[in-house]
Write a protein that holds these residues in place. Structure first.
Motif: not given
Length: 285
Positions: A136-152
């Motif tokens: 959901d918005a405001g959460e984060n996910f790092a699928p693998f090294d060097g990649v980071h996803v933030t939800v908007i």
């Protein structure tokens, strides 16, 4: 400062991907809101629509969904896919005829989906909850090294929430190495959007430009940023580049390519404006 270079290439996208170097950081437009991002030997898809499922569903109805452009690649030609980011439940973003084949041929691939649409995502993609990352918005996910996803948050045309309070429409800030890309999902401007995205300092904004029209809204077809709103948003969040997309797929809900090109030529300050094109590799330095 991130540099973005748009390099046209010969041959098919499948051929280009087959010859790609593992360390490349680049992305490709798949049509509509779809992108393929390659980084350090990994492949991330965002909202891929590579089928004719909507044409089949709406054939003979008021709004034809026949494709104006062919899919630049088939699901079978994608090769290994590591992660798919889905912004919301509309079929041109969460397409079972695209996502289910990707899931079947990539057993380790995970799918990031709105928590508000988790059950629908499981039904359409045909995988268990263990392969779905519900955010959901405001959460984060790092699928693998060097990649980071933030939800908007996104508002397509409203900030809709489920009964549990989860946002139905999302965008993502995807950090690959030192660069950050903001894919807004389908959205219109709303209070707080600029501040929310600006805090993540995106370098590149991937924004829809097809706008919205009262007759479509009345028919239940939600709209997006206009071209001028997209340019203003990209500038307000401090992006150095804006890629205008979500055009050229369905005749009833598009934007003129020449208008995007004219705006790009006339805009001489930051951000630099680009029209999303197939047959082009967008390389990030």
């Amino acid at each position: 400062m991130t540099t973005l270079v748009a390099e046209p290439f010969d041959g098919s996208l499948a051929q280009r991907l087959a010859g790609q170097e593992a360390a490349d950081a680049c992305f490709y437009w798949l049509g509509q809101a779809g992108f393929l991002l390659a980084f350090a030997g990994r492949r991330i898809l965002i909202d891929p629509y590579l089928s004719d499922s909507l044409a089949e569903k709406y054939r003979g109805k008021a709004f034809s969904h026949e494709r104006m452009m062919p899919a630049p690649i088939s699901t079978a030609e994608l090769g290994k896919v590591d992660v798919v980011l889905v912004t919301h439940h509309h079929t041109d973003h969460m397409d079972p005829a695209t996502l289910a084949p990707i899931a079947a041929t990539n057993p380790d691939c995970r799918f990031v989906v709105p928590r508000a649409s988790l059950d629908e995502a499981q039904r359409r993609i045909g995988v268990g909850h263990e392969r779905l990352i519900a955010l959901d918005a405001g959460e984060n996910f790092a699928p693998f090294d060097g990649v980071h996803v933030t939800v908007i948050r996104a508002a397509h045309e409203a900030l809709e929430r489920s009964a549990e309070g989860w946002h139905r429409f999302l965008g993502y800030v995807v950090q690959v190495g030192a660069a950050k890309l903001y894919h807004s999902g389908d959205t219109i401007p709303f209070d707080g959007l600029v501040e929310e995205v600006e805090a993540h300092a995106p370098d590149i904004a991937l924004l829809p430009v097809n706008g919205r029209r009262a007759e479509l809204t009345a028919a239940g077809i939600a709209g997006n940023l206009t071209l001028s709103e997209a340019i203003d948003l990209a500038g307000a969040i401090g992006a150095g580049h804006m890629i205008g997309h979500h055009y050229g797929m369905f005749a009833f809900n598009t934007a003129p390519a020449e208008a995007i090109d004219q705006a790009a030529a006339a805009h001489t300050c930051r951000p630099q404006i680009h029209r999303a094109r197939t047959g082009v590799e967008y390389r990030i330095f």
